[in-house]
Write a protein that holds these residues in place. Sequence first.
Motif, PDB file in Angstrom:
ATOM      1  N   THR A 278     -23.719  -0.554  59.782  1.00 39.20           N
ATOM      2  CA  THR A 278     -23.267   0.826  59.570  1.00 39.20           C
ATOM      3  C   THR A 278     -21.859   1.025  60.115  1.00 39.20           C
ATOM      4  O   THR A 278     -21.510   0.520  61.185  1.00 39.20           O
ATOM      5  CB  THR A 278     -24.224   1.811  60.271  1.00 39.20           C
ATOM      6  N   ARG A 279     -21.057   1.761  59.346  1.00 34.31           N
ATOM      7  CA  ARG A 279     -19.749   2.272  59.783  1.00 34.31           C
ATOM      8  C   ARG A 279     -18.768   1.169  60.191  1.00 34.31           C
ATOM      9  O   ARG A 279     -17.988   1.337  61.128  1.00 34.31           O
ATOM     10  CB  ARG A 279     -19.901   3.282  60.930  1.00 34.31           C
ATOM     11  N   ASN A 280     -18.780   0.062  59.509  1.00 32.46           N
ATOM     12  CA  ASN A 280     -17.777  -0.973  59.758  1.00 32.46           C
ATOM     13  C   ASN A 280     -16.562  -0.737  58.853  1.00 32.46           C
ATOM     14  O   ASN A 280     -16.702  -0.324  57.705  1.00 32.46           O
ATOM     15  CB  ASN A 280     -18.371  -2.351  59.499  1.00 32.46           C
ATOM     16  N   ILE A 281     -15.387  -1.005  59.384  1.00 32.93           N
ATOM     17  CA  ILE A 281     -14.150  -0.861  58.621  1.00 32.93           C
ATOM     18  C   ILE A 281     -13.636  -2.251  58.263  1.00 32.93           C
ATOM     19  O   ILE A 281     -13.359  -3.070  59.155  1.00 32.93           O
ATOM     20  CB  ILE A 281     -13.095  -0.079  59.420  1.00 32.93           C
ATOM     21  N   ILE A 282     -13.523  -2.533  56.979  1.00 32.14           N
ATOM     22  CA  ILE A 282     -13.036  -3.819  56.480  1.00 32.14           C
ATOM     23  C   ILE A 282     -11.696  -3.538  55.813  1.00 32.14           C
ATOM     24  O   ILE A 282     -11.646  -2.982  54.705  1.00 32.14           O
ATOM     25  CB  ILE A 282     -14.044  -4.461  55.512  1.00 32.14           C
ATOM     26  N   LYS A 283     -10.611  -3.914  56.469  1.00 33.44           N
ATOM     27  CA  LYS A 283      -9.283  -3.469  56.046  1.00 33.44           C
ATOM     28  C   LYS A 283      -8.266  -4.606  56.114  1.00 33.44           C
ATOM     29  O   LYS A 283      -8.269  -5.408  57.059  1.00 33.44           O
ATOM     30  CB  LYS A 283      -8.815  -2.314  56.950  1.00 33.44           C
ATOM     31  N   ASP A 284      -7.390  -4.669  55.107  1.00 26.33           N
ATOM     32  CA  ASP A 284      -6.250  -5.594  55.097  1.00 26.33           C
ATOM     33  C   ASP A 284      -6.664  -7.054  55.158  1.00 26.33           C
ATOM     34  O   ASP A 284      -5.908  -7.897  55.653  1.00 26.33           O
ATOM     35  CB  ASP A 284      -5.299  -5.293  56.271  1.00 26.33           C
ATOM     36  N   ASN A 285      -7.845  -7.394  54.677  1.00 31.89           N
ATOM     37  CA  ASN A 285      -8.284  -8.782  54.662  1.00 31.89           C
ATOM     38  C   ASN A 285      -7.921  -9.448  53.338  1.00 31.89           C
ATOM     39  O   ASN A 285      -7.745  -8.788  52.314  1.00 31.89           O
ATOM     40  CB  ASN A 285      -9.798  -8.852  54.878  1.00 31.89           C
ATOM     41  N   LYS A 286      -7.824 -10.756  53.356  1.00 35.94           N
ATOM     42  CA  LYS A 286      -7.562 -11.559  52.166  1.00 35.94           C
ATOM     43  C   LYS A 286      -8.831 -12.332  51.847  1.00 35.94           C
ATOM     44  O   LYS A 286      -9.212 -13.224  52.599  1.00 35.94           O
ATOM     45  CB  LYS A 286      -6.373 -12.480  52.399  1.00 35.94           C
ATOM     46  N   ILE A 287      -9.476 -11.990  50.749  1.00 36.96           N
ATOM     47  CA  ILE A 287     -10.774 -12.555  50.385  1.00 36.96           C
ATOM     48  C   ILE A 287     -10.595 -13.265  49.055  1.00 36.96           C
ATOM     49  O   ILE A 287     -10.543 -12.631  47.994  1.00 36.96           O
ATOM     50  CB  ILE A 287     -11.836 -11.440  50.303  1.00 36.96           C
ATOM     51  N   SER A 288     -10.493 -14.586  49.081  1.00 36.13           N
ATOM     52  CA  SER A 288     -10.059 -15.308  47.889  1.00 36.13           C
ATOM     53  C   SER A 288     -10.794 -16.632  47.738  1.00 36.13           C
ATOM     54  O   SER A 288     -11.107 -17.316  48.727  1.00 36.13           O
ATOM     55  CB  SER A 288      -8.547 -15.575  47.988  1.00 36.13           C
ATOM     56  N   GLN A 289     -11.096 -16.995  46.486  1.00 39.60           N
ATOM     57  CA  GLN A 289     -11.647 -18.298  46.112  1.00 39.60           C
ATOM     58  C   GLN A 289     -13.018 -18.558  46.744  1.00 39.60           C
ATOM     59  O   GLN A 289     -13.399 -19.709  46.964  1.00 39.60           O
ATOM     60  CB  GLN A 289     -10.666 -19.427  46.498  1.00 39.60           C
ATOM     61  N   ASN A 290     -13.763 -17.517  47.065  1.00 41.39           N
ATOM     62  CA  ASN A 290     -15.139 -17.670  47.515  1.00 41.39           C
ATOM     63  C   ASN A 290     -16.077 -17.593  46.309  1.00 41.39           C
ATOM     64  O   ASN A 290     -15.721 -17.053  45.266  1.00 41.39           O
ATOM     65  CB  ASN A 290     -15.496 -16.556  48.503  1.00 41.39           C
ATOM     66  N   GLN A 291     -17.290 -18.120  46.450  1.00 44.20           N
ATOM     67  CA  GLN A 291     -18.251 -17.923  45.362  1.00 44.20           C
ATOM     68  C   GLN A 291     -18.565 -16.436  45.213  1.00 44.20           C
ATOM     69  O   GLN A 291     -18.536 -15.908  44.115  1.00 44.20           O
ATOM     70  CB  GLN A 291     -19.533 -18.724  45.636  1.00 44.20           C
TER      71      GLN A 291
END
Length: 446
Positions: A278-291
């Motif tokens: 709950t209430r997690n902030i996911i910001k400015d991440n680079k999410i690439s080439q994962n399944q």
Amino acid sequence: MKKLLLFLFVFSLTFTMSPEKNNAAENLQAMIDSLEEGAVLKLENKTYEGNIVITKPITIIGADNTTIKGDGTGNVISIKAAKVTLKKLNVSTSSMNRNSPEEYAGIKVYTNGNVLEHIQITDSFHGIYLSQAHNNKITDVKITGMGKGEIAAQGNGIHVYYSNDNLLTHNTIEGTRDGMFFDKANRNESDQNNITDTRYGLHYMYSDENTFTKNTFTMNTGGAAVMNSNHLLLEDNHFIVNYGNQSFGLLLLQANDNQIKNNTFYMNQRGIYIDQATRNIIKDNKISQNQIGIELWASSNEQIFTENLITENTIPAVTIGGSGETNLWSQNGKGNDWGRSFPLTDLNQNGIGDFPITYRSSLYQLIEDQELSYLFLKSPALAIYEKMNAVVIDEKVMFNDPYPLAAAKGNQNILLLALIGLAAVLILLKGRHLLCIIFGRNGKKI
């Protein structure tokens, strides 16, 4: 004659006493016990016998090849005084007994304000174990375990138990059960550590307000597992090629109010996996080439995804177990950059797409019902499966980003090249087995 006999008696007495004196000088525990508080003991380039117990504030400094070797029955070094400093030591051979109530380690710390620096630890159950020990500094330590084949037979690289306000920095951990394990441990800071070939590179249980920055996780079953832990900061970390059955770069399980900022998730089975959180902030991440870029279970509420680059994943994001309607894919009018996966127009050139992005898919049902479906996500049949289900049944909305960001083309290309280069280096270093993992055999040897 009497003088001759007296000389021979004194000579023989001196001769018989000298070996005892030399042996005492070589006994490391005796040397430590003879020191005054605050003393500095400099050791030679040789092997000393453990197991030793330090009960006063002293400094022990080794040379390049100084080794303290335990007898395999306990901790190699036990620190039971505050403000002890250990530098330039090789430590090996603690007890490997898993049935003892004692958690054995190469170095076990029971006290506060100690410094462990430039140390190598091998052949030990846990590498370093902090037991109700606070304000310690562990830096430039290398811990080598036995590898994934022996996970059940060994402990963790650094185990932090009921210990607060410790600094763990520039350490290298390889082949242990978990790289760093925090159990009921608060306000610890972990910075610029390198963890590879473990079960979980980082494992938090019931540990709050910890900071984890600029660390690198490669080729673990799971990069970081955050469980029942709140108010953490994970920033500027790299989760790269963490692969295997049910693997992930980052797991958030019953973890609340955490900040996940500016991290890189590249070539993992699942970049970020969120369940009952709950209430997690996911910001400015680079999410690439994962399944799967993001796997979000509907048991999780009020997550905020904003200003992330989510591109070139087999599946960008999937919501499982329900609708997940309380999770938000934008904040303050800024969504996420979906790269070439979702082309968009930005006619007014304000950096925000002119239309929302809505992603529908039927794959959630396959992933939810079939545990082995992860093995087939790279199959060409995946697109066919999606098209068939789009005709037969209504696809479910996986996410809706109302304010998608216009792609930053130049930055994306530079990032992609850099990540590909790093992954290539890792593949060359780890060899053929890693190639099997990445390109479709899920780690089975060929």
